[in-house]
Design an enzyme around this catalytic site. Structure first.
Site, PDB file in Angstrom:
ATOM      1  N   VAL A 109     -39.036 -54.698-108.034  1.00 47.20           N
ATOM      2  CA  VAL A 109     -38.696 -53.641-108.979  1.00 47.20           C
ATOM      3  C   VAL A 109     -38.078 -52.440-108.254  1.00 47.20           C
ATOM      4  CG1 VAL A 109     -39.600 -52.164-110.809  1.00 47.20           C
ATOM      5  CG2 VAL A 109     -40.669 -54.389-110.375  1.00 47.20           C
ATOM      6  N   TYR A 134     -49.609 -54.673 -95.827  1.00 49.78           N
ATOM      7  CA  TYR A 134     -49.454 -54.647 -97.289  1.00 49.78           C
ATOM      8  C   TYR A 134     -49.901 -55.985 -97.882  1.00 49.78           C
ATOM      9  CZ  TYR A 134     -47.081 -54.248-101.830  1.00 49.78           C
ATOM     10  OH  TYR A 134     -46.785 -54.220-103.183  1.00 49.78           O
ATOM     11  N   GLY A 135     -49.456 -57.078 -97.244  1.00 47.05           N
ATOM     12  CA  GLY A 135     -49.817 -58.408 -97.739  1.00 47.05           C
ATOM     13  C   GLY A 135     -51.329 -58.626 -97.747  1.00 47.05           C
ATOM     14  N   VAL A 136     -51.983 -58.223 -96.664  1.00 46.00           N
ATOM     15  CA  VAL A 136     -53.447 -58.398 -96.610  1.00 46.00           C
ATOM     16  C   VAL A 136     -54.125 -57.514 -97.665  1.00 46.00           C
ATOM     17  CG1 VAL A 136     -55.509 -58.069 -95.180  1.00 46.00           C
ATOM     18  CG2 VAL A 136     -53.467 -59.128 -94.191  1.00 46.00           C
ATOM     19  N   VAL A 166     -40.344 -51.215 -93.993  1.00 46.29           N
ATOM     20  CA  VAL A 166     -40.281 -52.271 -92.970  1.00 46.29           C
ATOM     21  C   VAL A 166     -40.014 -51.699 -91.577  1.00 46.29           C
ATOM     22  CG1 VAL A 166     -39.064 -54.385 -92.278  1.00 46.29           C
ATOM     23  CG2 VAL A 166     -39.453 -53.908 -94.695  1.00 46.29           C
TER      24      VAL A 166
HETATM   25  P1  NAP Z   1     -43.961 -46.253-106.207  1.00 49.88           P
HETATM   26  O1  NAP Z   1     -42.752 -45.928-107.021  1.00 49.88           O
HETATM   27  O2  NAP Z   1     -44.017 -45.879-104.780  1.00 49.88           O
HETATM   28  O3  NAP Z   1     -45.226 -45.649-106.977  1.00 49.88           O
HETATM   29  C1  NAP Z   1     -46.509 -45.747-106.442  1.00 49.88           C
HETATM   30  C2  NAP Z   1     -47.436 -44.881-107.248  1.00 49.88           C
HETATM   31  O4  NAP Z   1     -48.756 -44.978-106.697  1.00 49.88           O
HETATM   32  C3  NAP Z   1     -47.026 -43.400-107.191  1.00 49.88           C
HETATM   33  O5  NAP Z   1     -47.292 -42.816-108.436  1.00 49.88           O
HETATM   34  C4  NAP Z   1     -47.987 -42.855-106.136  1.00 49.88           C
HETATM   35  O6  NAP Z   1     -48.245 -41.467-106.268  1.00 49.88           O
HETATM   36  C5  NAP Z   1     -49.225 -43.670-106.484  1.00 49.88           C
HETATM   37  N1  NAP Z   1     -50.255 -43.551-105.476  1.00 49.88           N
HETATM   38  C6  NAP Z   1     -50.200 -43.836-104.151  1.00 49.88           C
HETATM   39  N2  NAP Z   1     -51.366 -43.535-103.573  1.00 49.88           N
HETATM   40  C7  NAP Z   1     -52.187 -43.037-104.543  1.00 49.88           C
HETATM   41  C8  NAP Z   1     -53.505 -42.538-104.566  1.00 49.88           C
HETATM   42  N3  NAP Z   1     -54.251 -42.460-103.457  1.00 49.88           N
HETATM   43  N4  NAP Z   1     -54.033 -42.149-105.754  1.00 49.88           N
HETATM   44  C9  NAP Z   1     -53.295 -42.221-106.867  1.00 49.88           C
HETATM   45  N5  NAP Z   1     -52.030 -42.647-106.908  1.00 49.88           N
HETATM   46  C10 NAP Z   1     -51.481 -43.058-105.747  1.00 49.88           C
HETATM   47  O7  NAP Z   1     -44.240 -47.826-106.242  1.00 49.88           O
HETATM   48  P2  NAP Z   1     -44.095 -48.932-107.379  1.00 49.88           P
HETATM   49  O8  NAP Z   1     -43.055 -49.877-106.924  1.00 49.88           O
HETATM   50  O9  NAP Z   1     -44.003 -48.309-108.734  1.00 49.88           O
HETATM   51  O10 NAP Z   1     -45.492 -49.672-107.225  1.00 49.88           O
HETATM   52  C11 NAP Z   1     -46.508 -49.713-108.221  1.00 49.88           C
HETATM   53  C12 NAP Z   1     -47.435 -50.863-107.917  1.00 49.88           C
HETATM   54  O11 NAP Z   1     -46.702 -52.098-107.974  1.00 49.88           O
HETATM   55  C13 NAP Z   1     -48.025 -50.833-106.498  1.00 49.88           C
HETATM   56  O12 NAP Z   1     -49.365 -51.276-106.536  1.00 49.88           O
HETATM   57  C14 NAP Z   1     -47.159 -51.818-105.729  1.00 49.88           C
HETATM   58  O13 NAP Z   1     -47.821 -52.349-104.606  1.00 49.88           O
HETATM   59  C15 NAP Z   1     -46.902 -52.854-106.798  1.00 49.88           C
HETATM   60  N6  NAP Z   1     -45.733 -53.723-106.564  1.00 49.88           N
HETATM   61  C16 NAP Z   1     -44.482 -53.188-106.545  1.00 49.88           C
HETATM   62  C17 NAP Z   1     -43.397 -54.039-106.363  1.00 49.88           C
HETATM   63  C18 NAP Z   1     -41.968 -53.528-106.377  1.00 49.88           C
HETATM   64  O14 NAP Z   1     -41.051 -54.346-106.176  1.00 49.88           O
HETATM   65  N7  NAP Z   1     -41.739 -52.236-106.614  1.00 49.88           N
HETATM   66  C19 NAP Z   1     -43.593 -55.417-106.182  1.00 49.88           C
HETATM   67  C20 NAP Z   1     -44.886 -55.927-106.205  1.00 49.88           C
HETATM   68  C21 NAP Z   1     -45.948 -55.062-106.416  1.00 49.88           C
HETATM   69  P3  NAP Z   1     -47.419 -40.363-105.409  1.00 49.88           P
HETATM   70  O15 NAP Z   1     -46.125 -40.141-106.131  1.00 49.88           O
HETATM   71  O16 NAP Z   1     -48.351 -39.184-105.464  1.00 49.88           O
HETATM   72  O17 NAP Z   1     -47.224 -40.902-104.032  1.00 49.88           O
END
Ligand code: NAP
Length: 276
Positions: free
Chosen positions: A230, A193-195, A96
């Site tokens: 999460v 992110y939202g878009v 943010v």
């Molecule tokens: P995170 O811990 O930051 O993990 C994100 C993962 O995506 C990491 O493994 C990262 O790899 C990988 N990644 C990023 N860019 C990539 C690319 N170009 N190619 C392949 N892998 C890539 O986040 P998270 O919270 O687990 O999020 C997982 C999903 O859930 C995301 O789509 C996020 O938007 C969604 N989400 C999360 C939440 C929440 O509260 N956490 C809520 C709603 C939705 P690196 O380690 O190499 O960066």
């Protein structure tokens, strides 16, 4: 060619993706691929799950890199003749308080979350076998961002006839509008992110519609979902769910039984279909 079933999770070296692989290793009757962009981080994650007695396999995948996506596609085609489960989990979010100019945040965020995810779908969806399951990890933020759009944009994003090309043009327009400093005037909300996640949810609705039109008899089910809030590097330590809890809805959608014909083309949170 192996007749074993195969599941693929993107962005699975940590966070929710790693927890999805953990759950699939326990519940999916076939090979489970932990994929990520950095082989070192991937092997470390595989070793962590092996210590828990699980046996994930590894394949490199950077969703920003078309060559990397196509290498995985060719591998799956050659070794398995396709795939059974695809979880598009990889994603990024600027913090943010990040001071990176908004137009840069928009371009970088859309590149991975929307265009990267779309490229994976373009290359891998044709390989998905009958009764396959596809899960696109979106976010509740897509719903709130949708409500922050102009009426005209909301109508487009809720349309049952919007095409993938039209969606791609709108996502590209958002990035261009931020560069010209006119995104709010053009009806966009102030969240890259939202878009990007509006893009993921709408893409899922379009892809499900195309599956109905082109491959109805294959019984493939494709949905978007929100994992909840999460505790990961993305959302921070104050979030309410553990990664394993965050994996529950994506895994539920990935393992919908072959007798199920729904949900399909829906936005799902807490294993419940939400209105879009
Ligand atoms: P995170 O811990 O930051 O993990 C994100 C993962 O995506 C990491 O493994 C990262 O790899 C990988 N990644 C990023 N860019 C990539 C690319 N170009 N190619 C392949 N892998 C890539 O986040 P998270 O919270 O687990 O999020 C997982 C999903 O859930 C995301 O789509 C996020 O938007 C969604 N989400 C999360 C939440 C929440 O509260 N956490 C809520 C709603 C939705 P690196 O380690 O190499 O960066």
């Amino acid at each position: 060619m192996s007749s074993v079933q195969v599941a693929v999770v993107t962005g699975a070296n940590k966070g929710i993706g790693l927890a999805i692989v953990r759950a699939l290793c326990r519940q999916f009757p076939g090979d489970v691929y932990l994929t990520c962009r950095d082989p070192g981080r991937g092997q470390a994650a595989v070793a962590q799950l092996q210590q828990e007695g699980l046996r994930p396999l590894f394949h490199q995948l950077d969703i920003d890199d078309l060559q990397s996506i196509r290498a995985l596609r060719d591998f799956l085609k050659d070794k398995y003749g396709g795939l059974n489960v695809l979880v598009n989990n990889a994603g990024i979010a600027f913090k943010v308080h990040d001071t990176t100019p908004f137009a840069v945040q928009a371009e970088v965020t859309l590149k991975t979350n929307f265009f990267g995810t779309r490229n994976v779908c373009t290359e891998l969806l044709p390989l998905v076998k009958p009764y396959g399951r596809v899960v696109n990890v979106s976010s509740m933020v897509s719903s709130s961002a949708l409500r922050g759009c102009s009426q005209e944009l909301q109508q487009k994003f809720r349309s049952d006839s919007i095409t993938e090309e039209e969606l791609v043009q709108l996502m590209a327009k958002f990035v261009e509008d931020t560069k010209r400093g006119v995104h709010e005037k053009e009806g966009w909300p102030n969240t890259a992110y939202g878009v990007s996640k509006i893009g993921v949810t709408v893409l899922s609705r379009i892809q499900a519609r195309l599956l109905n039109e082109q491959r109805k008899g294959d019984h493939v089910l494709l949905n978007a979902c929100c994992p909840g809030w999460v505790r990961t590097d993305m959302a921070g330590p104050k979030a309410t769910k553990s990664p394993d809890e965050g994996a529950e809805t994506p895994v539920y959608l990935a393992l919908l039984p072959s007798s199920a014909d729904a949900p399909h083309g829906q936005f799902v949170s807490d294993k419940t279909v939400k209105p879009w």
